[in-house]
Design a protein around this motif. Sequence first.
Motif, mmCIF file in Angstrom:
data_model
loop_
_atom_site.group_PDB
_atom_site.id
_atom_site.type_symbol
_atom_site.label_atom_id
_atom_site.label_comp_id
_atom_site.label_asym_id
_atom_site.label_seq_id
_atom_site.Cartn_x
_atom_site.Cartn_y
_atom_site.Cartn_z
ATOM 1 N N VAL A 78 1.397 -59.414 66.558
ATOM 2 C CA VAL A 78 1.737 -59.035 65.189
ATOM 3 C C VAL A 78 1.053 -60.012 64.236
ATOM 4 O O VAL A 78 1.227 -61.223 64.358
ATOM 5 C CB VAL A 78 3.272 -59.091 64.973
ATOM 6 N N GLU A 79 0.279 -59.473 63.317
ATOM 7 C CA GLU A 79 -0.291 -60.314 62.273
ATOM 8 C C GLU A 79 0.846 -60.683 61.326
ATOM 9 O O GLU A 79 1.500 -59.808 60.763
ATOM 10 C CB GLU A 79 -1.390 -59.576 61.522
ATOM 11 N N ILE B 278 4.053 -58.752 58.286
ATOM 12 C CA ILE B 278 5.514 -58.719 58.400
ATOM 13 C C ILE B 278 6.106 -58.557 57.000
ATOM 14 O O ILE B 278 5.802 -59.319 56.098
ATOM 15 C CB ILE B 278 6.056 -60.005 59.077
ATOM 16 N N ARG B 279 6.945 -57.535 56.868
ATOM 17 C CA ARG B 279 7.532 -57.244 55.568
ATOM 18 C C ARG B 279 8.978 -57.717 55.461
ATOM 19 O O ARG B 279 9.417 -58.133 54.403
ATOM 20 C CB ARG B 279 7.480 -55.736 55.275
ATOM 21 N N ASP C 214 22.235 -61.127 70.199
ATOM 22 C CA ASP C 214 22.162 -61.830 68.920
ATOM 23 C C ASP C 214 20.686 -61.832 68.518
ATOM 24 O O ASP C 214 19.950 -62.765 68.802
ATOM 25 C CB ASP C 214 22.705 -63.244 69.071
ATOM 26 N N ARG C 215 20.269 -60.768 67.868
ATOM 27 C CA ARG C 215 18.838 -60.502 67.651
ATOM 28 C C ARG C 215 18.469 -60.478 66.178
ATOM 29 O O ARG C 215 19.316 -60.352 65.306
ATOM 30 C CB ARG C 215 18.483 -59.133 68.248
ATOM 31 N N ILE C 216 17.152 -60.542 65.986
ATOM 32 C CA ILE C 216 16.598 -60.249 64.674
ATOM 33 C C ILE C 216 15.550 -59.156 64.859
ATOM 34 O O ILE C 216 14.916 -59.060 65.902
ATOM 35 C CB ILE C 216 15.982 -61.492 63.994
ATOM 36 N N ALA C 217 15.443 -58.332 63.839
ATOM 37 C CA ALA C 217 14.427 -57.278 63.831
ATOM 38 C C ALA C 217 13.306 -57.729 62.910
ATOM 39 O O ALA C 217 13.560 -58.226 61.811
ATOM 40 C CB ALA C 217 15.023 -55.966 63.358
ATOM 41 N N ILE C 218 12.086 -57.554 63.377
ATOM 42 C CA ILE C 218 10.912 -57.875 62.568
ATOM 43 C C ILE C 218 10.227 -56.557 62.227
ATOM 44 O O ILE C 218 9.797 -55.828 63.124
ATOM 45 C CB ILE C 218 9.955 -58.815 63.328
ATOM 46 N N VAL C 219 10.172 -56.267 60.949
ATOM 47 C CA VAL C 219 9.529 -55.048 60.459
ATOM 48 C C VAL C 219 8.133 -55.434 59.982
ATOM 49 O O VAL C 219 7.979 -56.321 59.141
ATOM 50 C CB VAL C 219 10.333 -54.411 59.306
ATOM 51 N N TYR C 220 7.125 -54.767 60.545
ATOM 52 C CA TYR C 220 5.747 -55.096 60.183
ATOM 53 C C TYR C 220 4.933 -53.819 60.051
ATOM 54 O O TYR C 220 5.381 -52.740 60.438
ATOM 55 C CB TYR C 220 5.126 -56.062 61.204
ATOM 56 N N ASN C 221 3.737 -53.964 59.491
ATOM 57 C CA ASN C 221 2.902 -52.809 59.139
ATOM 58 C C ASN C 221 3.740 -51.862 58.289
ATOM 59 O O ASN C 221 4.573 -52.292 57.517
ATOM 60 C CB ASN C 221 2.315 -52.144 60.372
ATOM 61 N N ILE D 50 3.683 -69.178 56.787
ATOM 62 C CA ILE D 50 2.440 -68.405 56.831
ATOM 63 C C ILE D 50 2.484 -67.237 55.859
ATOM 64 O O ILE D 50 1.495 -66.917 55.213
ATOM 65 C CB ILE D 50 2.172 -67.924 58.277
ATOM 66 N N ASN D 51 3.661 -66.592 55.755
ATOM 67 C CA ASN D 51 3.814 -65.448 54.860
ATOM 68 C C ASN D 51 5.116 -65.593 54.067
ATOM 69 O O ASN D 51 6.157 -65.107 54.487
ATOM 70 C CB ASN D 51 3.817 -64.136 55.663
ATOM 71 N N PRO D 52 5.049 -66.240 52.907
ATOM 72 C CA PRO D 52 6.267 -66.458 52.117
ATOM 73 C C PRO D 52 6.834 -65.183 51.482
ATOM 74 O O PRO D 52 7.926 -65.200 50.914
ATOM 75 C CB PRO D 52 5.832 -67.449 51.037
ATOM 76 N N ASP D 53 6.117 -64.047 51.596
ATOM 77 C CA ASP D 53 6.582 -62.790 50.998
ATOM 78 C C ASP D 53 7.538 -62.021 51.916
ATOM 79 O O ASP D 53 8.020 -60.940 51.539
ATOM 80 C CB ASP D 53 5.379 -61.900 50.664
ATOM 81 N N ILE D 54 7.837 -62.541 53.090
ATOM 82 C CA ILE D 54 8.738 -61.854 54.022
ATOM 83 C C ILE D 54 10.157 -61.845 53.427
ATOM 84 O O ILE D 54 10.660 -62.881 52.994
ATOM 85 C CB ILE D 54 8.766 -62.550 55.396
ATOM 86 N N VAL D 55 10.773 -60.678 53.401
ATOM 87 C CA VAL D 55 12.154 -60.548 52.941
ATOM 88 C C VAL D 55 13.059 -60.851 54.134
ATOM 89 O O VAL D 55 12.974 -60.219 55.175
ATOM 90 C CB VAL D 55 12.439 -59.123 52.422
ATOM 91 N N VAL D 56 13.934 -61.855 53.980
ATOM 92 C CA VAL D 56 14.814 -62.280 55.059
ATOM 93 C C VAL D 56 16.248 -61.896 54.699
ATOM 94 O O VAL D 56 16.762 -62.316 53.655
ATOM 95 C CB VAL D 56 14.722 -63.799 55.317
#
Length: 129
Positions: free
Chosen positions: A69-70, A74-75, A92-99, A121-127
């Motif tokens: 995953v680039e 990651i959004r 106990d997971r996290i989902a990574i939404v990308y593309n 690396i990508n400060p625009d990721i919504v957490v």
Amino acid sequence: MKTFKSKIDWWLVGIIIIVFAYPIIDGILSKQYALSYTMLAILGLIGIMFSKIKYVIVGKILKIWWIKVEIQTIRKIYKTRNPLSSPALSLDRIAIVYNKYDEVLISPKNKKEFIDELLKINPDIVVEI
């Protein structure tokens, strides 16, 4: 390169061992050793797969098993307990939404440190955790 191991739910490992223990013991008691050997081999393969689950950040790429995953794509990252099959040994997971529509479920042992590395690396990721 930064490597993060998967968190492990030991109760999940226990269930897998119990499920395989019955046919192994039954095969030994009924002298059907091929059944026992087959189940032991499958259990061994599962063990090897479990030991190889890790999440590696190399430059601007996140490697999750065979998935690359680039990080710039990651959004969003959000918390989930979705039991779908994924490269995660814990619920106990996290989902990574990308593309545009892609998503992967993972369970890093140290979520905060993992997410902080991605945000560097990508400060625009919504957490949403």
